[in-house]
Write an enzyme that holds these catalytic residues in place. Structure first.
Site, PDB file in Angstrom:
ATOM      1  N   GLU A 149       2.939   1.796  -4.097  1.00 45.96           N
ATOM      2  CA  GLU A 149       2.315   2.115  -2.814  1.00 45.96           C
ATOM      3  C   GLU A 149       3.394   2.041  -1.740  1.00 45.96           C
ATOM      4  O   GLU A 149       4.027   0.996  -1.567  1.00 45.96           O
ATOM      5  CB  GLU A 149       1.188   1.136  -2.516  1.00 45.96           C
ATOM      6  CG  GLU A 149       0.436   1.413  -1.229  1.00 45.96           C
ATOM      7  CD  GLU A 149      -0.624   0.370  -0.931  1.00 45.96           C
ATOM      8  OE1 GLU A 149      -1.014   0.252   0.245  1.00 45.96           O
ATOM      9  OE2 GLU A 149      -1.051  -0.341  -1.877  1.00 45.96           O
ATOM     10  N   ASP A 162      -3.061  -4.948   8.549  1.00 46.95           N
ATOM     11  CA  ASP A 162      -1.848  -5.602   8.067  1.00 46.95           C
ATOM     12  C   ASP A 162      -1.625  -6.955   8.726  1.00 46.95           C
ATOM     13  O   ASP A 162      -1.819  -7.128   9.935  1.00 46.95           O
ATOM     14  CB  ASP A 162      -0.626  -4.716   8.331  1.00 46.95           C
ATOM     15  CG  ASP A 162      -0.674  -3.424   7.537  1.00 46.95           C
ATOM     16  OD1 ASP A 162      -1.216  -3.464   6.419  1.00 46.95           O
ATOM     17  OD2 ASP A 162      -0.185  -2.395   8.030  1.00 46.95           O
TER      18      ASP A 162
END
Length: 280
Positions: free
Chosen positions: A49, A60
Site C-alpha cells: 500500500e 492518519d
C-alpha cells in the site's frame, strides 16, 4: 481475476494471511523511498500500500502525518507517484495499492487519476474519506479500467451498511481495528473477535477481509490469526523504523527487512507460537 484476488486465492490455499505493508511515497525522500520499497518487496510482503500525502489526513495518526508532511516538503506530486509505481512495477508482479484522499483524486480528475493508475501498474485504490453514497463515478471508472476499489469499515459500522459497502467494494474490505487514527494500539479482546466474526458472516465469501490500524508487531499478527481475517496491514510501525534510525539508510533497510520478514513469518502461525517470536 485481478492481481489482488489472485494473491488472496493463492495465500488461502497455503493457509496464510496476506501481509500488506504501507509506505508513504516520497518519504523520507524520493530516492530512498524507492530503496525502502524494494527492501519490503524482497523481504516477503504479499502486497504493498503506497500512500500519497494530503494536507488534512483525517484517518492518519501522528507518525503518518509527519511522514506526509515531509513528503510534501520534498515536493512529492502525483506525477512523481505514478513514476515511482511505474518503476516498481518493472521489478515485481506484487499487487500495488494507492491510498490517498478524495480531494487529491477529485482535483486531478477521476478519469485521469484512474487511467494513469492503471497505465502505471496500480491494482487497487483506497480513498478513506469517500462515502459509498458519493462513489458512483469513482467505482464506475475504476471498474472500466479494471482497478479494485477498497473501502473501509469501522468496528461500529452496522451490518446493514456493510452489506451496502461490499456491493461497491472489490479486492478486499478494509476493517479499521479501532475508533482512533492509524497507530492506535490494537486491542484483540473477545468483543473485537465477535465483531470480526459477525462481519465475516455478513460478507461470506464475497470478498476477503483485511485489518489495519494499530498492528505493530509479529505478536499482534499471530493474535489476529485466531480471528477469521484474510490480511493484515502494517503502516505506522514501519515508518517508525525510519524515524528511529536517524536516516541511517543502511540500518533502516536492515531493520525493515528483518521486521517485514518476521511479520510474514507470523502470518503463518497462531498465537500459540508467540513464545518462539523475538518481538515478545
Amino acid at each position: 481475476m485481478s492481481r489482488i484476488n489472485n494473491t488472496f486465492r493463492k495465500l488461502k490455499m497455503q493457509n496464510e494471511k496476506a501481509l500488506i505493508p504501507y509506505i508513504m511515497s516520497g518519504y523520507p525522500n524520493e530516492k530512498f523511498c524507492k530503496k525502502i520499497i524494494k527492501t519490503i518487496i524482497n523481504s516477503g510482503a504479499d502486497m504493498l500500500e503506497i500512500g500519497f500525502p494530503f494536507s488534512d489526513p483525517l484517518a492518519d495518526g501522528i507518525t503518518i502525518q509527519n511522514a506526509g508532511k515531509m513528503s510534501l516538503d520534498n515536493n512529492m506530486n502525483i506525477n512523481k507517484l505514478f513514476n515511482l509505481i511505474k518503476n516498481i512495477r518493472k521489478e515485481t508482479k506484487m499487487p500495488l495499492i494507492i491510498m490517498t484522499y478524495l480531494n487529491i483524486v477529485y482535483q486531478y480528475g477521476y478519469e485521469e487519476f484512474i487511467s494513469q493508475s492503471k497505465k502505471n501498474g496500480v491494482d487497487g485504490l483506497i480513498i478513506p474519506d469517500l462515502p459509498i453514497e458519493e462513489a458512483f463515478e469513482y467505482t464506475t471508472r475504476a471498474r472500466h479500467y479494471g482497478l479494485d476499489t477498497i473501502f473501509l469499515v469501522a468496528p461500529n459500522t452496522s451490518l446493514d451498511r456493510i452489506k451496502k459497502i461490499i456491493q461497491k467494494c472489490t479486492g478486499f474490505l478494509y476493517l479499521i481495528s479501532s475508533y482512533g487514527t492509524t497507530g492506535t494500539k490494537i486491542n484483540i479482546n473477545n468483543k473485537f473477535k465477535t465483531q470480526i466474526k459477525n462481519i465475516k458472516l455478513t460478507i461470506g465469501d464475497a470478498i476477503p477481509l483485511g485489518i489495519g490500524f494499530g498492528i505493530s508487531t509479529p505478536n499482534d499478527v499471530m493474535k489476529i490469526n485466531s480471528c477469521n481475517v484474510d490480511a493484515v496491514i502494517i503502516g505506522s510501525a514501519l515508518l517508525k523504523i525510519i524515524n528511529e534510525n536517524n536516516l541511517d539508510h543502511k540500518q533502516i533497510q536492515i531493520n525493515i527487512s528483518n521486521f517485514v520478514h518476521d511479520l510474514k513469518f507470523a502470518t503463518k502461525y497462531s498465537s500459540e507460537a508467540l513464545k518462539t517470536n523475538r518481538y515478545m
